[in-house]
Design a protein around this motif. Structure first.
Motif, short mmCIF file in Angstrom:
data_model
loop_
_atom_site.label_atom_id
_atom_site.label_comp_id
_atom_site.label_asym_id
_atom_site.label_seq_id
_atom_site.Cartn_x
_atom_site.Cartn_y
_atom_site.Cartn_z
N MET A 264 -11.37 5.50 -0.09
CA MET A 264 -11.38 5.87 1.33
C MET A 264 -11.53 7.37 1.49
SD MET A 264 -8.53 4.82 4.10
CE MET A 264 -7.83 6.08 5.10
N ARG A 265 -10.78 8.13 0.67
CA ARG A 265 -10.87 9.58 0.78
C ARG A 265 -12.26 10.08 0.38
NH1 ARG A 265 -4.89 11.52 -1.25
NH2 ARG A 265 -5.66 13.65 -1.03
N GLU B 99 -5.58 14.21 -5.84
CA GLU B 99 -6.43 15.36 -5.57
C GLU B 99 -5.69 16.69 -5.60
OE1 GLU B 99 -8.99 14.78 -2.14
OE2 GLU B 99 -9.45 12.79 -2.92
N THR B 100 -4.50 16.72 -5.02
CA THR B 100 -3.81 18.00 -4.93
C THR B 100 -2.73 18.17 -6.01
OG1 THR B 100 -2.18 17.10 -3.41
CG2 THR B 100 -4.14 18.09 -2.44
N GLU C 159 -7.13 4.02 -1.65
CA GLU C 159 -6.97 5.37 -1.12
C GLU C 159 -8.05 6.30 -1.67
OE1 GLU C 159 -3.33 7.40 -2.05
OE2 GLU C 159 -3.78 9.02 -0.67
N GLU D 44 0.17 17.13 -5.78
CA GLU D 44 1.48 17.22 -5.16
C GLU D 44 2.26 15.92 -5.36
OE1 GLU D 44 2.75 18.70 -0.82
OE2 GLU D 44 0.66 19.06 -1.30
N GLU D 45 3.56 16.01 -5.53
CA GLU D 45 4.36 14.79 -5.67
C GLU D 45 4.63 14.17 -4.31
OE1 GLU D 45 7.81 14.88 -8.06
OE2 GLU D 45 6.70 15.41 -9.86
N ARG D 46 4.45 12.85 -4.24
CA ARG D 46 4.65 12.18 -2.96
C ARG D 46 5.74 11.12 -3.08
NH1 ARG D 46 -1.25 10.41 -1.08
NH2 ARG D 46 -1.08 8.95 -2.82
N LEU D 47 6.66 11.14 -2.14
CA LEU D 47 7.70 10.11 -2.03
C LEU D 47 8.42 9.82 -3.35
CD1 LEU D 47 5.85 7.44 0.17
CD2 LEU D 47 7.20 9.38 0.92
N ASP E 234 -0.15 12.98 -6.16
CA ASP E 234 -1.40 12.83 -5.45
C ASP E 234 -2.56 13.18 -6.37
OD1 ASP E 234 -3.23 12.57 -3.32
OD2 ASP E 234 -3.19 14.74 -3.03
N THR F 281 1.41 4.55 -2.89
CA THR F 281 1.19 5.98 -2.71
C THR F 281 2.26 6.82 -3.40
OG1 THR F 281 2.46 6.11 -0.65
CG2 THR F 281 0.12 5.62 -0.44
N LEU G 292 0.84 -1.21 0.00
CA LEU G 292 0.00 0.00 0.00
C LEU G 292 0.87 1.25 0.00
CD1 LEU G 292 -2.68 -1.05 2.65
CD2 LEU G 292 -3.03 -0.84 0.20
N LEU G 293 1.97 1.18 0.78
CA LEU G 293 2.88 2.32 0.86
C LEU G 293 3.51 2.61 -0.51
CD1 LEU G 293 4.37 4.36 2.69
CD2 LEU G 293 6.05 2.59 3.16
#
Lengths: 502, 153
Positions: A451-452, A188-189, A448, A191-194, A186, A182, A178-179
């Motif tokens: 869930m959101r 919705e926003t 995700e 934004e870059e994650r990890l 992202d 992600t 799951l990690l």
């Protein structure tokens, strides 16, 4: 009923065009060719061969992919019977009696009954899919984000139960999966994650890259360490067609296997893996003379092989109706569908009926083709299996590299795959199973998202998951499944089932 | 101290999870978590990273009490040459093309096995390259560079 017939008719008229028949044939053929290689399971095979379909129109591409999938499955059984090496978990059971039959000079009969059983199972499963497809898509319309979330949690719970070894470690692997899901932009926003500033990760980790690293490369590394224990049958293959006596013994195991495998295959969370084990256990229990099992009982090949194929086919149901891939192979199918602009889910049936029914019809045709092309070609597969591993693995690697590069035309992907190959090697060394990780990754993004959405609708209250009845029911089943898996008696039995795996 | 670890395999597994969690927490530190009703981009990654880390710590702690398997030996030769071959493919396929990258994979990965024989490997590399060029470039028409430095594509 007439509706069902008209759907199937539409499907067959799509699948029976000369071009689509050719694609199905080529898919089955190359799928078997690669799937026969020891240590190359369906996941690696599909990831490797996916680029073959890129230039085709969507229907043709999916028909060919389905062919590759069945070919890979059948190729795995061939390796299991002839060399005693299971290409993947579901073929493990086949090695038990199949390889014994081969040693007694009855390899041909074992391969023949595996093909015939698979064909019968496939035919029945095709009808099941055709019959359940439309009602289940209607069910999907009742599902809101909370229900989707809970269903996926249930799927993950099944994956934990079905994994070998410690339940705790399997849960850990799911969380890591799951990690990893992600990583990337992202939804919705924006934004870059990890991504650690790496451009290639902005779109997230490609599923094929992760799967090929964990199952393709890491498998080669494992095989290189295990001393060469290939036991290619030296005896003659013998006659291919089972005798009337063989067939009588196999008929009921085939039908029971189909039922068991088909039912388990529908479950989210890779229930299909359990099919062959369950079928073998049932046949052994029902047999008048259980001692023959393990020494070349034909029922021990016929039942599990049918269960395997039925499960492989019915696992399309959650994907095509709910858009939830129940296992890694189906996740690769999602990737392939997305490349061709098809978003899997309940809308496929109504928006692209020729594609949906064409693919279902081609499943049946694919099974028939496997029966026709494989039986005469067994001699060729035997010769291929005699190629020493020192030549086989460099060839596997070249195909893997080209396959991965071609998916996104990205050299970075190949290097990332190497990184995941090392990760997979490390996981294997410390006793983690990669399968639950892959399923966590597969479901991660959708999980995700749902869930959101659900939490936005409920203004941040987790109670929404238990207040909605369907969602609550699914979570209750999840809880029961996990608790039962942890009960000492059950977990012992589970260990015994998986102890049959090497 | 070392003798008190009763399950070295689980201890190593826990350590692996803790390292993963550390990397994720470090990489995602600047992400905002938002609230449950309006989750930010960081909520799930950071939450999962914390869970991963806790799971890892749990495994390490348990390895002191629950007896388990010994840690298997790690080999360097296999991973180095097999994965090295893939990295070399990634580095060479664009600038030098398939006719360099493909034989490079065969030759480098052959070093991973002590059973490899030199002449056989070289011949096999040539055969594989011809096969791959024919199959992937001409039959399937994949846009993979052949030899940009030589024939321009």
């Amino acid at each position: 009923m007439t509706e069902l017939l008209s759907h199937l008719l539409l499907g067959f008229s799509t699948a029976l065009t000369l071009q689509n028949l050719m694609l199905c044939f080529i898919g089955c053929m190359v799928g078997t060719l690669i799937g026969v290689l020891p240590g190359v399971g369906p996941i690696a095979t599909i990831a490797m061969l996916m680029p073959l379909t890129f230039k085709l129109e969507p229907t043709g591409a999916l028909i060919m992919l389905a062919g590759i999938y069945y070919g890979a499955q059948y190729g795995g059984s061939t390796t299991a019977i002839l060399v005693n090496i299971p290409g993947e978990a579901t073929a493990v059971v086949t090695t038990l009696d199949g390889h014994q039959m081969a040693r007694q000079g009855r390899a041909g009969v074992a391969l023949g009954i595996a093909a015939i059983g698979s064909f019968i199972a496939g035919s029945i499963a095709t009808l099941i899919i055709a019959a359940l497809g439309v009602p289940l898509t209607k069910l999907a319309l009742l599902f809101g984000p909370a229900e989707y979330f809970s269903l996926m949690v249930l799927g993950l719970a099944f994956a934990v139960v079905l994994a070998r070894g410690s339940v705790f470690k399997a849960i850990g692997m799911i969380i890591v999966g799951l990690l990893l899901a992600t990583v990337g932009t992202d939804l919705e926003t924006g934004e870059e994650r990890l991504t650690f500033g790496i451009q290639g990760l902005a779109d997230g980790i490609d599923f094929a890259v992760l799967a090929m690293g964990l199952f393709g490369f890491a498998e080669v590394l494992r095989n290189l360490e295990a001393p060469e224990a290939r036991d290619v049958v030296k005896r003659a293959i013998g006659r291919l067609l089972p005798s009337l006596e063989d067939f009588k013994r196999s008929l009921w195991p085939i039908l029971r296997g189909t039922g068991i495998g088909g039912l388990l295959g529908i479950l989210p969370g890779n229930g299909a893996v359990l099919g062959p084990f369950a079928s073998y256990a049932v046949e052994k229990k029902l047999a008048r003379d259980p001692h023959r099992f393990g020494t070349g009982a034909i029922e021990g090949v016929a039942g599990p092989e049918s269960a395997n194929n039925a499960g492989a086919q019915t696992s399309f149901i959650p994907l095509l109706t709910l858009g939830i891939p129940p296992n890694a192979v189906m996740a690769l199918m999602v990737g392939a569908m997305t490349i061709h602009g098809v978003i899997p889910g309940p809308q496929v049936i109504s928006k692209a009926p020729t594609l949906f029914w064409g693919m279902i019809a081609s499943m049946w045709i694919g099974n028939l083709m496997l029966l026709i092309i494989n039986l005469p070609l067994i001699g060729l597969w035997v010769r291929l299996l005699k190629v020493p591993y020192r030549l086989m693995f460099p060839a596997i690697l070249v195909f893997c590299c080209i396959g991965i590069y071609s998916i996104n035309n990205s050299p970075d992907d190949v290097m990332l795959t190497a990184l995941f190959g090392f990760f997979g090697y490390a996981l294997y060394k410390v006793g983690f199973e990669p399968a639950p990780l892959l399923l966590g990754f597969v479901l991660g993004r959708l999980l995700e998202e749902k869930m959101r959405q659900a939490l936005v609708l409920s203004h941040g209250s987790f109670m929404t998951f238990v207040e909605r009845p369907v969602s609550a029911l699914l979570l209750a089943i999840t809880l029961i499944v996990v608790v039962v898996a942890m009960l000492p008696a059950v977990s012992q039995k589970r260990d015994r089932v998986f102890a049959e795996q090497p | 101290m070392k003798k008190r670890i009763r399950s070295p395999q689980d201890a190593a597994a826990g350590l692996l999870l803790v390292v993963l969690a550390g990397i994720a927490l470090w990489g995602g530190a600047q992400l905002s978590t938002g609230s449950l009703g309006q989750m930010g981009p960081g909520m799930l990654p950071l939450g999962l990273a914390v869970l991963t880390g806790l799971g890892g710590i749990g495994l390490i702690v348990a390895s002191f009490f629950v007896p388990g398997l010994a840690l298997e030996r790690w080999h360097l030769r296999g991973p180095l040459f097999v994965l090295g071959a893939a990295v070399v493919f990634g580095l060479t396929v664009r600038p030098l093309g398939l006719i360099v990258a493909a034989p490079a994979v065969v030759v480098i990965s052959a070093l991973a096995s002590s059973e490899s024989r030199w002449i056989e490997t070289v011949v096999f590399a040539v055969v594989m390259t011809v096969l791959c060029v024919g199959l992937f470039k001409y039959l399937l028409g994949l846009p993979i560079p052949l030899a940009p430095w030589w024939i321009g594509y």
